[in-house]
Design an enzyme around this catalytic site. Sequence first.
Site, PDB file in Angstrom:
ATOM      1  N   TYR A 126     -75.933 -38.803 -10.394  1.00 18.55           N
ATOM      2  CA  TYR A 126     -76.722 -39.904 -10.879  1.00 18.55           C
ATOM      3  C   TYR A 126     -78.211 -39.908 -10.471  1.00 18.55           C
ATOM      4  O   TYR A 126     -79.077 -39.746 -11.388  1.00 18.55           O
ATOM      5  CB  TYR A 126     -76.140 -41.251 -10.678  1.00 18.55           C
ATOM      6  CG  TYR A 126     -77.115 -42.567 -10.766  1.00 18.55           C
ATOM      7  CD1 TYR A 126     -77.460 -42.655 -12.091  1.00 18.55           C
ATOM      8  CD2 TYR A 126     -77.734 -43.108  -9.687  1.00 18.55           C
ATOM      9  CE1 TYR A 126     -78.376 -43.784 -12.203  1.00 18.55           C
ATOM     10  CE2 TYR A 126     -78.534 -44.149  -9.793  1.00 18.55           C
ATOM     11  CZ  TYR A 126     -78.832 -44.404 -10.980  1.00 18.55           C
ATOM     12  OH  TYR A 126     -79.741 -45.568 -11.158  1.00 18.55           O
ATOM     13  N   LEU A 178     -71.150 -54.290  -5.715  1.00 16.69           N
ATOM     14  CA  LEU A 178     -70.612 -55.170  -4.889  1.00 16.69           C
ATOM     15  C   LEU A 178     -70.801 -56.699  -5.005  1.00 16.69           C
ATOM     16  O   LEU A 178     -69.755 -57.497  -4.719  1.00 16.69           O
ATOM     17  CB  LEU A 178     -71.136 -54.651  -3.454  1.00 16.69           C
ATOM     18  CG  LEU A 178     -70.833 -55.372  -2.338  1.00 16.69           C
ATOM     19  CD1 LEU A 178     -69.574 -55.203  -1.878  1.00 16.69           C
ATOM     20  CD2 LEU A 178     -71.854 -54.883  -1.269  1.00 16.69           C
TER      21      LEU A 178
HETATM   22  N1  UDP Z   1     -69.217 -51.304  -2.366  1.00 11.75           N
HETATM   23  C1  UDP Z   1     -68.041 -51.523  -1.770  1.00 11.75           C
HETATM   24  N2  UDP Z   1     -67.069 -52.301  -2.623  1.00 11.75           N
HETATM   25  C2  UDP Z   1     -67.104 -52.203  -3.785  1.00 11.75           C
HETATM   26  C3  UDP Z   1     -68.366 -51.803  -4.617  1.00 11.75           C
HETATM   27  C4  UDP Z   1     -69.441 -51.336  -3.647  1.00 11.75           C
HETATM   28  O1  UDP Z   1     -67.885 -51.498  -0.733  1.00 11.75           O
HETATM   29  O2  UDP Z   1     -66.155 -52.828  -4.524  1.00 11.75           O
HETATM   30  C5  UDP Z   1     -70.304 -50.695  -1.710  1.00 11.75           C
HETATM   31  C6  UDP Z   1     -70.968 -49.191  -2.160  1.00 11.75           C
HETATM   32  O3  UDP Z   1     -70.062 -48.075  -1.888  1.00 11.75           O
HETATM   33  C7  UDP Z   1     -72.215 -49.188  -1.702  1.00 11.75           C
HETATM   34  C8  UDP Z   1     -72.706 -50.893  -1.706  1.00 11.75           C
HETATM   35  O4  UDP Z   1     -71.572 -51.508  -1.658  1.00 11.75           O
HETATM   36  O5  UDP Z   1     -72.462 -48.764  -0.390  1.00 11.75           O
HETATM   37  C9  UDP Z   1     -73.373 -50.880  -3.170  1.00 11.75           C
HETATM   38  O6  UDP Z   1     -72.645 -50.570  -4.248  1.00 11.75           O
HETATM   39  P1  UDP Z   1     -73.051 -50.945  -5.438  1.00 11.75           P
HETATM   40  O7  UDP Z   1     -71.856 -50.312  -6.484  1.00 11.75           O
HETATM   41  O8  UDP Z   1     -73.329 -52.516  -5.800  1.00 11.75           O
HETATM   42  O9  UDP Z   1     -74.436 -50.127  -6.072  1.00 11.75           O
HETATM   43  P2  UDP Z   1     -75.063 -48.947  -5.894  1.00 11.75           P
HETATM   44  O10 UDP Z   1     -75.477 -48.669  -4.474  1.00 11.75           O
HETATM   45  O11 UDP Z   1     -73.988 -48.024  -6.530  1.00 11.75           O
HETATM   46  O12 UDP Z   1     -76.168 -48.837  -6.616  1.00 11.75           O
END
Ligand code: UDP
Length: 312
Positions: A126, A178
Site C-alpha cells: 500500500y 480500529l
Molecule cells: N488494529 C487493531 N485491531 C483491529 C484493527 C486495527 O489492533 O481490529 C490496529 C492496527 O494494527 C494499527 C492500528 O490499529 O496498528 C490502526 O489500524 P487501522 O486499520 O485503523 O488504520 P491503518 O493504520 O491501517 O491506516
Amino acid sequence: HAAMALDKAGYEVVIFDNLSTGHEEFMHFGKGVVGDLADKNALTDLFDRHDFAAVMHFAAHAYVGESVFEPAKYYRNNVVNTLNLLEVMKAHDVGCFIFSSTCATYGDPVQLPITETHPQNPVNPYGRTKLAVEWMLRDFDRAYGMKYCALRYFNAAGAAPQEMNAGIGEIHTPETHLIPLVLQAALDPGKTVKVFGTDYDTRDGSCIRDYVHVCDLADAHILSMERLFAGEASTVYNLGNGDGYSVKEVIDCAAKVTGRDIAVQASPRREGDPATLVGNAEKARHELGWKQNFSSLDAIIGTAWDWEQSLG
Ligand code: UDP
C-alpha cells in the site's frame, strides 16, 4: 467530507466514484458521476464536459494488511488508474492536483515525530503504491508543469459532527479500521476487539498511531489547492495531530467516551504494520495556516461515536 467542505467554501464540485467502497447516498455535496478510473473513455468524457480548475484524488485501495496479500490489486488501482487520471488531466490542461498520500510511505520511522524530509522506505505494498504516485507527480510537474500537493495523512478518523446534519461518515464492508470496530464492540456486547500485536517496542506493547479528523483533513485539501491557485510550487505536507495513541489507549478512550465496556482480545501482529507512526505537521500549520478543530482523541472518537449510533 472534502466535497462538503468545498461546497461550503463556494466551489462547484463533481464527484467521480465507482462506488466500489463509496456510497451513492453520500454524493449529495455536488454532482455525482458513477464511473471508474480504469475507464479512460469515461474520464475523457467527464473532462470534456467540465472545465475543472483542480482535481482531488481520494480513490484508492487503502488496507495495509490486504495489500500484502493482494499487491496486484493495489498496483492496478492505486498506480495504473492514477496514471490514467493524470494523463487525462494533462490532455485537458488541468494543472492542479491534490493527492491523498499517506504516512505509510515512510515505513519504519528512524526519527519521531516524522517530518516531510524523513526517508521514505515503505514496508508494505500500500505504502509503495502511494510513493510510486508521489514520484509520478514529481515527474509530471517537471516535464509538464502539473502542480500538485501530496498530503501524507496519518490515521484519518471521525465524522462530520452531528450538528452539521451532514449525513456522512464511515461505512466499510467489511470494516477493518480500529476506531469503528471499537465503537461497534461498544454497541454490541457480542463483539470483541482484536489488538493486533501486544509485543511491539512501545509503551504498552500495542501499535501507536496519530489520529486526525476527516473534517480537518478536508480543510487542508482546500488550503493546499488555494495555495497552488496562488502560484506556489508543488509540495508535500504531513497531516496529523502530532500525538500518538496506542491501540490500547484508543480502546480506553472509546470506553470513556461511550461509557460502555469493550471486550478486548490480544491477537498476533498484522503484517505490514510499523510499531509507531506519529507525524509532525508544522509545515502544514506554518505554510497553509492549517488549524485542527479536532485535536483531541476524545473529540475525534466522540464524532465517530455519534455517527456509529446514528446508523443504529
Ligand atoms: N488494529 C487493531 N485491531 C483491529 C484493527 C486495527 O489492533 O481490529 C490496529 C492496527 O494494527 C494499527 C492500528 O490499529 O496498528 C490502526 O489500524 P487501522 O486499520 O485503523 O488504520 P491503518 O493504520 O491501517 O491506516
